[in-house]
Design a protein around this motif. Structure first.
Motif: not given
Ligand SMILES: [Zn+2]
Length: 281
Positions: A260-265, A240-245, A178-180
């Motif tokens: 989950y990552c709030p920014t990405c998801q 830290l999120c590996p995509r957005c930090g 889901l993160h991807e």
């Molecule tokens: Zn993220």
């Protein structure tokens, strides 16, 4: 927690090592592990292991003379091959298949629960075995289009783990997938756009395939007790999120955690901690 990639690599490694070897004797030290009684476990003596394959999160160990061992690791089991036989004091042993060359295929289970199970089946029993007949299509390598498959008003996190819908994904890999795909775990399946469904399907293939490739590079027999799962989101809350930090967040349930990552998801939204909100009620 063994899911599709972990069961797949185990089946590959153990299958290629034991294919053609003959079983000398079998024992089931786990009190509740063997869930069938006819044919008896002793029927495996003298039988050859033809193949070890995977269906969903299950092992299918095909023996000659039309016998099949179906093995489910549940949350804490491991299928391991050893050169020597288990000590009787090994409390993790659930099923021991002693092979004629002195090696031993061992179903072990860690933790306090005995949940892993084994069924010894003839072809008719295999055809009607509910854990197999109710399984959905394989999540890897070629899952079907997801729009029709997930067309229900249920959260994606639960639907993707529902083995009747799609076979192989569990609590660890669902977070990674889901993160991807940049999708909220609580988004309803029926609310997926065509583009999101296509992205989710690609994420499933990429994440599960990537994990199998990682294991192919890094694992060999004997399979370790603790598999080096290449997870970057699951149980990484606070990191830290590996995509957005952004900082990865988590929702805690009684016996698992969803990350989950709030920014990405979730458009920056924090999801409610169900455990806390229940306590506060
Ligand atoms: Zn993220």
């Amino acid at each position: 927690m063994p899911e599709l990639p972990e069961v797949e690599i185990t089946a590959r490694l153990i299958g290629s090592a034991t294919g053609g070897r003959r079983i000398e004797s079998a024992l089931a030290p786990g009190v509740n592990t063997l869930r069938t009684y006819d044919p008896p476990l002793s029927a495996t003596a003298g039988k050859k292991i033809v193949s070890v394959t995977r269906r969903g999160k299950l092992f299918v160990v095909t023996l000659d003379d039309d016998l099949t061992l179906l093995i489910h690791l549940m949350s804490a089991g491991r299928l391991q091959l050893f050169d020597t036989r288990a000590s009787l004091r090994d409390r993790t042993s659930r099923l021991l298949l002693r092979l004629e060359d002195g090696s031993e295929l061992r179903l072990r289970e860690f933790g306090t629960k005995q949940a892993a199970w084994v069924k010894l089946l003839r072809p008719d029993g295999l055809d009607t075995e509910e854990t197999l007949t109710t399984l959905g299509p394989e999540a890897y390598p070629d899952p079907p289009p997801l729009r029709p498959l997930l067309d229900a008003p249920r959260p994606l996190h639960g639907m993707l783990r529902d083995q009747r819908i799609l076979a192989g994904i569990g609590r660890s890999w669902v977070d990674e997938i889901l993160h991807e795909a940049k999708l909220s775990p609580f988004k309803r399946g029926s609310e997926l756009s065509d583009a999101e469904a296509a992205r989710l399907r690609e994420a499933i293939i990429a994440k599960l395939g990537g994990a199998i490739a990682h294991y192919e590079q890094n694992l060999a027999l004997p399979i370790p007790d603790k598999l080096p799962m290449p997870l970057t989101v699951h149980r990484r809350n606070g990191e830290l999120c590996p995509r957005c930090g952004d900082t990865l967040e988590a929702v805690f349930y009684e016996d698992y955690v969803m990350c989950y990552c709030p920014t990405c998801q979730t458009d920056g939204k924090l999801l409610k901690d169900r455990r806390l909100s229940r306590l506060l009620k």
